[in-house]
Design a protein around this motif. Structure first.
Motif, PDB file in Angstrom:
ATOM      1  N   ALA A   8      -5.487   2.937 -26.769  1.00  0.00           N
ATOM      2  CA  ALA A   8      -5.751   4.257 -27.331  1.00  0.00           C
ATOM      3  C   ALA A   8      -7.163   4.727 -27.002  1.00  0.00           C
ATOM      4  O   ALA A   8      -7.384   5.909 -26.711  1.00  0.00           O
ATOM      5  CB  ALA A   8      -5.529   4.237 -28.834  1.00  0.00           C
ATOM      6  N   LEU A   9      -8.115   3.802 -27.011  1.00  0.00           N
ATOM      7  CA  LEU A   9      -9.489   4.144 -26.652  1.00  0.00           C
ATOM      8  C   LEU A   9      -9.583   4.550 -25.181  1.00  0.00           C
ATOM      9  O   LEU A   9     -10.253   5.527 -24.842  1.00  0.00           O
ATOM     10  CB  LEU A   9     -10.423   2.972 -26.947  1.00  0.00           C
ATOM     11  N   ALA A  14     -10.158   8.952 -21.196  1.00  0.00           N
ATOM     12  CA  ALA A  14      -9.537   9.750 -20.135  1.00  0.00           C
ATOM     13  C   ALA A  14      -9.372  11.203 -20.570  1.00  0.00           C
ATOM     14  O   ALA A  14      -9.578  12.127 -19.765  1.00  0.00           O
ATOM     15  CB  ALA A  14      -8.184   9.147 -19.747  1.00  0.00           C
ATOM     16  N   ALA A  15      -9.050  11.417 -21.839  1.00  0.00           N
ATOM     17  CA  ALA A  15      -8.898  12.780 -22.358  1.00  0.00           C
ATOM     18  C   ALA A  15     -10.241  13.507 -22.388  1.00  0.00           C
ATOM     19  O   ALA A  15     -10.308  14.707 -22.089  1.00  0.00           O
ATOM     20  CB  ALA A  15      -8.264  12.753 -23.744  1.00  0.00           C
ATOM     21  N   PHE A  45      -7.520  11.510 -29.761  1.00  0.00           N
ATOM     22  CA  PHE A  45      -8.374  11.049 -30.846  1.00  0.00           C
ATOM     23  C   PHE A  45      -7.550  10.627 -32.053  1.00  0.00           C
ATOM     24  O   PHE A  45      -7.806   9.581 -32.658  1.00  0.00           O
ATOM     25  CB  PHE A  45      -9.391  12.110 -31.270  1.00  0.00           C
ATOM     26  N   ASP A  46      -6.572  11.442 -32.419  1.00  0.00           N
ATOM     27  CA  ASP A  46      -5.720  11.088 -33.558  1.00  0.00           C
ATOM     28  C   ASP A  46      -5.019   9.754 -33.332  1.00  0.00           C
ATOM     29  O   ASP A  46      -4.935   8.923 -34.245  1.00  0.00           O
ATOM     30  CB  ASP A  46      -4.676  12.175 -33.817  1.00  0.00           C
ATOM     31  N   THR A  47      -4.534   9.538 -32.124  1.00  0.00           N
ATOM     32  CA  THR A  47      -3.863   8.283 -31.790  1.00  0.00           C
ATOM     33  C   THR A  47      -4.818   7.107 -31.913  1.00  0.00           C
ATOM     34  O   THR A  47      -4.488   6.066 -32.492  1.00  0.00           O
ATOM     35  CB  THR A  47      -3.267   8.342 -30.372  1.00  0.00           C
ATOM     36  N   TYR A  48      -6.044   7.273 -31.390  1.00  0.00           N
ATOM     37  CA  TYR A  48      -7.035   6.207 -31.479  1.00  0.00           C
ATOM     38  C   TYR A  48      -7.404   5.938 -32.941  1.00  0.00           C
ATOM     39  O   TYR A  48      -7.473   4.782 -33.375  1.00  0.00           O
ATOM     40  CB  TYR A  48      -8.292   6.566 -30.682  1.00  0.00           C
ATOM     41  N   ASP A  59     -11.767   3.246 -40.625  1.00  0.00           N
ATOM     42  CA  ASP A  59     -11.718   4.630 -40.155  1.00  0.00           C
ATOM     43  C   ASP A  59     -12.844   4.901 -39.172  1.00  0.00           C
ATOM     44  O   ASP A  59     -13.905   4.274 -39.251  1.00  0.00           O
ATOM     45  CB  ASP A  59     -11.880   5.602 -41.333  1.00  0.00           C
ATOM     46  N   THR A  60     -12.636   5.859 -38.292  1.00  0.00           N
ATOM     47  CA  THR A  60     -13.726   6.317 -37.445  1.00  0.00           C
ATOM     48  C   THR A  60     -14.693   7.115 -38.322  1.00  0.00           C
ATOM     49  O   THR A  60     -14.297   7.669 -39.345  1.00  0.00           O
ATOM     50  CB  THR A  60     -13.218   7.206 -36.293  1.00  0.00           C
TER      51      THR A  60
END
Length: 99
Positions: A8-9, A14-15, A45-48, A59-60
């Protein structure tokens, strides 16, 4: 099935790169390619964020801005908790009793 946080990161990095490339190419935040890249970035970001929490229960440290500026409930009116608005008309010298 949960997503691997490392994968995910990598997708998030890449995004970010795709978003930068899109913005640099067109320089218009309303261009469909920029909007698509921004949507992909938000999704990545949501996926990560979810993968990190699912794997480690952490949490981030980011709060995601949703574009809603109409929520006045979070705006500070200058009063501390427990204070009221009766002194809002006074300048600092009047408030502190200075002339």
């Amino acid at each position: 099935m949960s997503t691997d946080p490392r994968a995910a990161l990598d997708r998030l990095f890449a995004a970010f790169a795709a978003h930068l490339n899109s913005v640099a190419a067109v320089r218009d935040d309303e261009d469909p390619s920029v909007i698509a890249a921004a949507d992909a970035l938000m999704d990545a970001f949501d996926t990560y964020d979810e993968a990190l929490y699912d794997a480690y229960e952490v949490d981030t440290p980011f709060v995601i801005y949703d574009g809603d500026d109409d929520d006045d409930a979070d705006e500070w009116d200058g009063d501390l908790p427990g204070q009221d608005d009766r002194d809002d008309h006074l300048d600092d010298d009047e408030y502190y009793g200075r002339d």
